[in-house]
Design a protein around this motif. Structure first.
Motif, PDB file in Angstrom:
ATOM      1  N   PHE A  20     -29.826   2.624 -34.886  1.00  0.00           N
ATOM      2  CA  PHE A  20     -30.001   3.649 -35.931  1.00  0.00           C
ATOM      3  C   PHE A  20     -31.318   4.391 -35.785  1.00  0.00           C
ATOM      4  N   ASN A  21     -31.435   5.473 -36.555  1.00  0.00           N
ATOM      5  CA  ASN A  21     -32.681   6.252 -36.649  1.00  0.00           C
ATOM      6  C   ASN A  21     -33.176   6.720 -35.287  1.00  0.00           C
ATOM      7  N   ARG A  22     -32.253   6.958 -34.371  1.00  0.00           N
ATOM      8  CA  ARG A  22     -32.583   7.456 -33.010  1.00  0.00           C
ATOM      9  C   ARG A  22     -33.717   6.637 -32.376  1.00  0.00           C
ATOM     10  N   ILE A  23     -33.643   5.329 -32.588  1.00  0.00           N
ATOM     11  CA  ILE A  23     -34.727   4.471 -32.094  1.00  0.00           C
ATOM     12  C   ILE A  23     -34.928   4.618 -30.582  1.00  0.00           C
ATOM     13  N   LEU A  24     -33.829   4.839 -29.840  1.00  0.00           N
ATOM     14  CA  LEU A  24     -33.947   4.902 -28.372  1.00  0.00           C
ATOM     15  C   LEU A  24     -34.720   6.135 -27.907  1.00  0.00           C
ATOM     16  N   ASP A  25     -34.836   7.122 -28.800  1.00  0.00           N
ATOM     17  CA  ASP A  25     -35.631   8.316 -28.452  1.00  0.00           C
ATOM     18  C   ASP A  25     -37.075   8.183 -28.940  1.00  0.00           C
ATOM     19  N   LYS A  26     -37.325   7.180 -29.772  1.00  0.00           N
ATOM     20  CA  LYS A  26     -38.655   7.114 -30.409  1.00  0.00           C
ATOM     21  C   LYS A  26     -39.568   6.035 -29.842  1.00  0.00           C
ATOM     22  N   VAL A  27     -38.998   5.159 -28.989  1.00  0.00           N
ATOM     23  CA  VAL A  27     -39.834   4.159 -28.317  1.00  0.00           C
ATOM     24  C   VAL A  27     -39.535   4.242 -26.818  1.00  0.00           C
ATOM     25  N   THR A  28     -40.400   3.600 -26.030  1.00  0.00           N
ATOM     26  CA  THR A  28     -40.219   3.676 -24.569  1.00  0.00           C
ATOM     27  C   THR A  28     -39.934   2.265 -24.028  1.00  0.00           C
ATOM     28  N   PRO A  29     -39.374   2.192 -22.823  1.00  0.00           N
ATOM     29  CA  PRO A  29     -39.135   0.868 -22.216  1.00  0.00           C
ATOM     30  C   PRO A  29     -40.431   0.084 -22.018  1.00  0.00           C
ATOM     31  N   GLU A  30     -41.563   0.751 -21.960  1.00  0.00           N
ATOM     32  CA  GLU A  30     -42.842   0.022 -21.827  1.00  0.00           C
ATOM     33  C   GLU A  30     -43.227  -0.642 -23.151  1.00  0.00           C
ATOM     34  N   GLU A  31     -42.742  -0.089 -24.259  1.00  0.00           N
ATOM     35  CA  GLU A  31     -43.133  -0.629 -25.572  1.00  0.00           C
ATOM     36  C   GLU A  31     -42.223  -1.774 -26.034  1.00  0.00           C
ATOM     37  N   VAL A  32     -40.982  -1.776 -25.563  1.00  0.00           N
ATOM     38  CA  VAL A  32     -40.022  -2.814 -26.002  1.00  0.00           C
ATOM     39  C   VAL A  32     -39.617  -3.632 -24.780  1.00  0.00           C
ATOM     40  N   ASP A  33     -39.855  -4.945 -24.827  1.00  0.00           N
ATOM     41  CA  ASP A  33     -39.480  -5.773 -23.675  1.00  0.00           C
ATOM     42  C   ASP A  33     -37.972  -5.872 -23.527  1.00  0.00           C
ATOM     43  N   TYR A  34     -37.295  -6.086 -24.671  1.00  0.00           N
ATOM     44  CA  TYR A  34     -35.838  -6.205 -24.645  1.00  0.00           C
ATOM     45  C   TYR A  34     -35.217  -5.689 -25.929  1.00  0.00           C
ATOM     46  N   PHE A  35     -34.119  -4.986 -25.825  1.00  0.00           N
ATOM     47  CA  PHE A  35     -33.181  -4.865 -26.934  1.00  0.00           C
ATOM     48  C   PHE A  35     -32.151  -5.972 -26.699  1.00  0.00           C
ATOM     49  N   SER A  36     -32.036  -6.866 -27.643  1.00  0.00           N
ATOM     50  CA  SER A  36     -31.128  -7.993 -27.512  1.00  0.00           C
ATOM     51  C   SER A  36     -29.930  -7.713 -28.424  1.00  0.00           C
ATOM     52  N   VAL A  37     -28.789  -7.437 -27.809  1.00  0.00           N
ATOM     53  CA  VAL A  37     -27.665  -6.888 -28.566  1.00  0.00           C
ATOM     54  C   VAL A  37     -26.604  -7.962 -28.825  1.00  0.00           C
ATOM     55  N   GLY A  38     -26.129  -8.043 -30.057  1.00  0.00           N
ATOM     56  CA  GLY A  38     -25.090  -9.010 -30.426  1.00  0.00           C
ATOM     57  C   GLY A  38     -23.708  -8.424 -30.197  1.00  0.00           C
ATOM     58  N   LEU A  39     -22.906  -9.117 -29.397  1.00  0.00           N
ATOM     59  CA  LEU A  39     -21.511  -8.711 -29.178  1.00  0.00           C
ATOM     60  C   LEU A  39     -20.730 -10.016 -29.039  1.00  0.00           C
ATOM     61  N   ASP A  40     -19.594 -10.140 -29.721  1.00  0.00           N
ATOM     62  CA  ASP A  40     -18.899 -11.426 -29.739  1.00  0.00           C
ATOM     63  C   ASP A  40     -17.543 -11.397 -29.050  1.00  0.00           C
ATOM     64  N   GLY A  41     -17.362 -10.454 -28.139  1.00  0.00           N
ATOM     65  CA  GLY A  41     -16.116 -10.429 -27.380  1.00  0.00           C
ATOM     66  C   GLY A  41     -16.248  -9.457 -26.233  1.00  0.00           C
ATOM     67  N   SER A  42     -15.448  -9.711 -25.176  1.00  0.00           N
ATOM     68  CA  SER A  42     -15.487  -8.805 -24.023  1.00  0.00           C
ATOM     69  C   SER A  42     -14.567  -7.613 -24.246  1.00  0.00           C
ATOM     70  N   CYS A  43     -13.812  -7.623 -25.355  1.00  0.00           N
ATOM     71  CA  CYS A  43     -12.883  -6.524 -25.645  1.00  0.00           C
ATOM     72  C   CYS A  43     -12.864  -6.305 -27.168  1.00  0.00           C
ATOM     73  N   LYS A  44     -12.304  -5.175 -27.535  1.00  0.00           N
ATOM     74  CA  LYS A  44     -12.254  -4.785 -28.954  1.00  0.00           C
ATOM     75  C   LYS A  44     -11.575  -5.837 -29.833  1.00  0.00           C
ATOM     76  N   ASP A  45     -10.395  -6.298 -29.359  1.00  0.00           N
ATOM     77  CA  ASP A  45      -9.592  -7.221 -30.179  1.00  0.00           C
ATOM     78  C   ASP A  45     -10.411  -8.406 -30.649  1.00  0.00           C
ATOM     79  N   VAL A  46     -11.092  -9.041 -29.683  1.00  0.00           N
ATOM     80  CA  VAL A  46     -11.828 -10.273 -30.016  1.00  0.00           C
ATOM     81  C   VAL A  46     -13.070  -9.940 -30.845  1.00  0.00           C
ATOM     82  N   ASN A  47     -13.845  -8.989 -30.370  1.00  0.00           N
ATOM     83  CA  ASN A  47     -15.108  -8.685 -31.054  1.00  0.00           C
ATOM     84  C   ASN A  47     -14.879  -8.142 -32.466  1.00  0.00           C
ATOM     85  N   ASP A  48     -13.945  -7.200 -32.600  1.00  0.00           N
ATOM     86  CA  ASP A  48     -13.811  -6.522 -33.898  1.00  0.00           C
ATOM     87  C   ASP A  48     -13.205  -7.430 -34.969  1.00  0.00           C
TER      88      ASP A  48
END
Ligand code: SF4
Ligand code: SF4
Length: 333
Positions: A99-127
């Motif tokens: 949200f809030n266009r965060i990817l345009d407001k910080v740089t890869p030097e400032e953030v070590d990792y975006f750690s993203v939660g996803l619970d399935g390899s496909c829509k059916d399982v994850n959603d």
């Protein structure tokens, strides 16, 4: 070859819940507004608490978490402020909506990792777990982040709802270009605690076959995998991270826990009052960490004993490890 990662004894890990609000309603969400409040912390308060929690004599790792931390409009400022204070690494745990266009407001030097939660390899399982439309949005967010040069890791919370799909994750990660994978065990807290009858946790056998095998396959594709140990044989040594490591789980209502399993209860070791960090009087989680029981982790026995098994003499067949004890397999490509 996997390696058990002992708790880091010369590092501090600050898991800072800067708000509890989230756009998603995941079935296993661990946020408990009754215990953690509904506040979005003002940035002045966050920076004050961050200053208190940093320790420049050792590596201080900061994880911004929520709710969904990118909903906080001041997150870019907070990331820069934390860098200036000397935090050794900064991770943002996100559901991938960015949200809030965060990817345009910080740089890869400032953030070590975006750690993203996803619970399935496909829509059916994850959603089914994270809600309709969340897979597409999250995958698009990951692609955008990678395209902008950010490091992205993926967190997959394994339960009975998605155990069968875990085997598809190594290929999914490889095709997305993600090199860091965290498998998380479902905790019976927050929303999952309201539906204990679902028996969402994996058995020892399932955990050691399914999860270890998938981790090994992912490593063969060059992916660095970390997953909780969960089960210990009777003879293996048990250690409680609350006694030997420095992990702080901070909530917007000022509560500071040393153990994530305690978060559903007012057992926090410390509290921020008027921006000062104070130890709380007994009884709190620190008193529970001292107890030695044959089942291993005390909090596990109290809040999620469904993963224990006993022999005919009533002795536990194995111990439950500290939830913060991890196995790690480095990518082999
Ligand atoms: S994304 Fe995280 S905070 Fe939001 S509902 Fe899901 S588990 Fe809860
Ligand atoms: S999960 Fe168990 S062993 Fe680990 S810190 Fe909490 S009480 Fe201690």
């Amino acid at each position: 070859m996997e390696k058990t990662v002992a708790f880091e004894k010369n590092a501090r890990n600050i898991f800072f819940h800067i708000l509890t609000r989230c756009n998603l309603r995941c079935r296993h969400c661990y946020i408990n507004p009754e215990q953690h409040g509904r506040k979005t912390l003002p940035s002045g308060t966050i920076t004050s608490w961050l200053k208190t929690l940093v320790d420049k004599t050792q590596a201080s790792n900061l994880i911004f978490i929520g709710g969904e931390p990118t909903l906080h409009p001041d997150l870019p400022l907070l990331i820069r402020a934390a860098r200036d204070m000397g935090y050794a690494s900064i991770t943002v745990d996100t559901n991938g909506f960015f949200f809030n266009r965060i990817l345009d407001k910080v740089t890869p030097e400032e953030v070590d990792y975006f750690s993203v939660g996803l619970d399935g390899s496909c829509k059916d399982v994850n959603d089914r777990i994270r809600g309709h439309g969340s897979y597409d949005k999250c995958v698009a967010g990951i692609q955008e982040a990678l395209g902008k040069g950010f490091n992205v890791s993926l967190i997959y919370t394994v339960s009975r709802l998605n155990m069968g799909d875990l085997k598809n994750m190594p290929h999914f990660l490889k095709s997305m270009g993600i090199h860091r994978f965290f498998v998380q065990v479902i905790g019976i807290r927050g929303k999952s605690a309201q539906h204990k009858e679902q028996k969402l946790q994996l058995t020892k056998r399932e955990w050691s076959t399914v999860v270890a095998r998938v981790a090994d396959r992912a490593a063969k594709l060059g992916i660095h995998v970390t997953y909780p140990k969960v089960f210990l044989d009777r003879a293996q040594p048990f250690e409680c991270a609350g006694l030997v490591a420095q992990n702080y789980f901070v909530f917007p209502n000022g509560r500071v826990y040393r153990c994530p399993l305690c978060e559903d209860f007012p057992l926090h070791a410390c509290v921020f009052e008027k921006n000062r960090l104070k130890a709380r009087p007994p009884i709190n989680e620190m008193d529970l960490f001292q107890l030695t029981i044959p089942e291993g982790c005390v909090m596990n026995k109290l809040i999620q004993p469904g993963n224990l098994e006993f022999d005919k003499q009533g002795r536990p067949r194995y111990k439950i490890a500290c939830c913060l004890l991890k196995e790690e397999i480095k990518g082999k490509s």
